[in-house]
Scaffold this active site. Structure first.
Site, short mmCIF file in Angstrom:
data_model
loop_
_atom_site.label_atom_id
_atom_site.label_comp_id
_atom_site.label_asym_id
_atom_site.label_seq_id
_atom_site.Cartn_x
_atom_site.Cartn_y
_atom_site.Cartn_z
N HIS A 315 0.72 -1.27 -0.37
CA HIS A 315 0.26 -0.04 -0.40
C HIS A 315 1.45 1.18 0.42
CE1 HIS A 315 -3.09 2.64 1.21
NE2 HIS A 315 -4.05 1.97 0.62
N ASP A 373 -8.40 -6.02 0.21
CA ASP A 373 -8.38 -5.90 -0.82
C ASP A 373 -7.88 -7.96 -1.01
OD1 ASP A 373 -7.93 -3.14 -3.01
OD2 ASP A 373 -9.51 -4.63 -2.90
#
Ligand code: SDX
Length: 438
Positions: A315, A373
């Site tokens: 991320h 996700d």
């Protein structure tokens, strides 16, 4: 929000003879300070350079705060762990849109307004007929959300607070209906109309999985899980799709077009499309032999030439565990247990892969952890959501965050149309030769 400069400042000095420049520093309530560079070009004729915006704050905001090192996510100051377990999605919408958790009366009013705007114009179904049945749901959603601009002339003016409010209700209310229509079209089943006595998530589940042929029996655990998935995806600071919505809206376009731009950006596998890509990755590993093949897969990820990434990991901001991933894993466990699938091979494979990655220096040294996700695909698949629809569900949930961020920008007296500059490294002026001489 108008900012007050702190007592600190940044002093830029140059070795090319440009005069030194003092720049104001602003401090937030929490998180990194910012250096106000708005005067830089005017004073020095120089731009800053920050492709990918790794060190750039595009705005000031009061909506969502992320501490990437701590793995902390706050919606209007409330930790996501509390919101996800003590609120439902429509309460979260009110919090993100207006800044405070609603009173029971405020919530009842909002629920009533959203519930009574869930139908879409009957003409919308004719857009569907233009698509092939195997069209990707995000292609359909990009089209349908943009098409909403053609139906609501009374809520197109972004600069009118009342029209922004009406378009917000319409978008939040209609996204579940549109996502369910996009799904029904691909499976050749009739569209199911919203039922006003159902909850937001319950309505979505029924529009997705009911048919006109029999009563639909909803499962409260699955409905609650769906609602929590919506909460976890509702907003996330200035991510790519939110920045797209802000930049698009800064031109003064209508709210439906700006949200359609967000849908299009979210589709990318590096962003919202990662949940679909993650599940396909797990399917591939499963097909090649499952847990026994994790080592081989990890080796491919480490080989830069393979271009293989561990989808659902890493991320730009989180350099620690994404708090949403933890909540999603718990939700996954609840759903799989409810459905008697606690031995689901894909969930076991995902947990094994996560464990191995978190102990591998390649990931540890790069601070790559599971993001929102990583588990969301497994839980959505268990609920019955088809893989290509995962990102459309993400777009459904993120619509309120896009709207809240868009509203904040429009309400900021300092906002202007977004228009970045560049470092030009191309050809300088030259003569066009006639074709015969080229
Ligand atoms: C979302 O911004 C948001 O907030 C987004 C989001 C939201 O709610 O809006 O949180 C939702 O988009 C979550 C992210 C979903 N995407 C994925 O899961 C796709 C896989 N992840 C990567 O593509 C990547 O981690 C990004 C895009 C998420 C972040 O990329 P960055 O910040 O540009 O980092 P990078 O690509 O520069 O990576 C740094 C290093 C590189 O290696 P080196 O060059 O140092 O050797 O880490 C490596 C990368 O190759 N790396 C990965 C990896 N992610 C980064 N290697 C393998 N697998 C990965 N997943």
């Amino acid at each position: 929000m108008a900012l007050t400069p702190s007592n600190d400042k940044a002093t830029l000095t140059f070795t090319d003879g440009t005069a030194p420049l003092d720049l104001p520093i602003y401090k937030g309530t929490v998180g990194p300070d910012v250096i106000d560079i708005r005067a830089l070009y005017g004073k020095t004729g120089k731009f800053t350079y920050d492709p990918g915006f790794l060190s750039t704050a595009s705005c000031n905001s009061t909506i969502t705060y992320i501490d990437g090192d701590k793995g902390e996510l706050l919606y209007r100051g409330y930790p996501i762990e509390q919101i996800a377990t003590r609120c439902d999605y429509l309460e979260t919408c009110l919090l993100l849109l207006y800044g405070e958790l609603p009173t029971p009366a405020q919530k009842a009013d909002f629920v009533q307004r959203v519930t009574h705007h869930t139908m879409v114009n009957e003409q919308m179904q004719f857009f569907m007929r233009g698509f092939r049945r195997d069209a990707h749901p995000m292609a359909v959603m990009t089209g349908l959300v943009g098409a909403l601009s053609a139906f609501y002339p009374d809520s197109m003016n972004l600069n009118d607070p009342w029209q922004r409010e009406v378009s917000a209700i319409r978008l939040i209310a209609k996204m579940p209906t549109l996502v369910a229509m996009a799904y029904k079209y691909t499976v050749g089943q009739p569209y199911m109309y919203p039922q006003n006595e159902l909850s937001y998530a319950g309505n979505f589940m029924r529009m997705m999985f009911a048919t006109p042929c029999e009563e639909y029996k909803s499962n409260d655990v699955l409905v609650r899980a769906m609602d929590r998935i919506f909460i976890l995806h509702a907003d996330h600071e200035q991510n790519a799709s939110t920045s797209t919505v802000r930049l698009c809206a800064s031109s003064g376009t209508n709210p439906f077009a700006a949200i359609a731009a967000g849908v299009a950006c979210l589709w990318g596998p590096a962003h919202g499309g990662a949940n679909e890509a993650c599940l396909n990755m797990l399917y591939d590993i499963q097909a090649q032999g499952g847990v026994a093949k994790i080592g081989e897969f990890i080796a491919k990820v480490k080989d830069k030439n393979s271009n293989v990434k561990l989808m659902g990991f890493g991320h730009r901001v989180y350099k620690n565990y994404d708090p949403r991933a933890k909540l999603m894993r718990e939700t996954c466990h609840e759903v799989l247990t409810e459905l008697g699938l606690h031995d689901d091979p894909l969930f076991k494979l995902a947990m094994a892969l996560e464990k191995i990655a978190l102990e591998d220096d390649y990931f540890v040294s790069r601070k790559l952890y599971p993001n929102v996700d990583y588990y969301s695909g497994i839980v959505q698949k268990a609920i019955g959501i088809p893989v290509p629809l995962f990102t459309a569900v993400f777009a459904l949930a993120r619509t309120v965050g896009w709207i809240a961020q868009l509203n904040e920008m429009i309400a900021d007296p300092e906002y202007k149309i977004g228009r970045p500059r560049q470092l030009f490294v191309g050809a300088t002026a030259r003569e066009v030769k006639p074709l015969s001489q080229r």
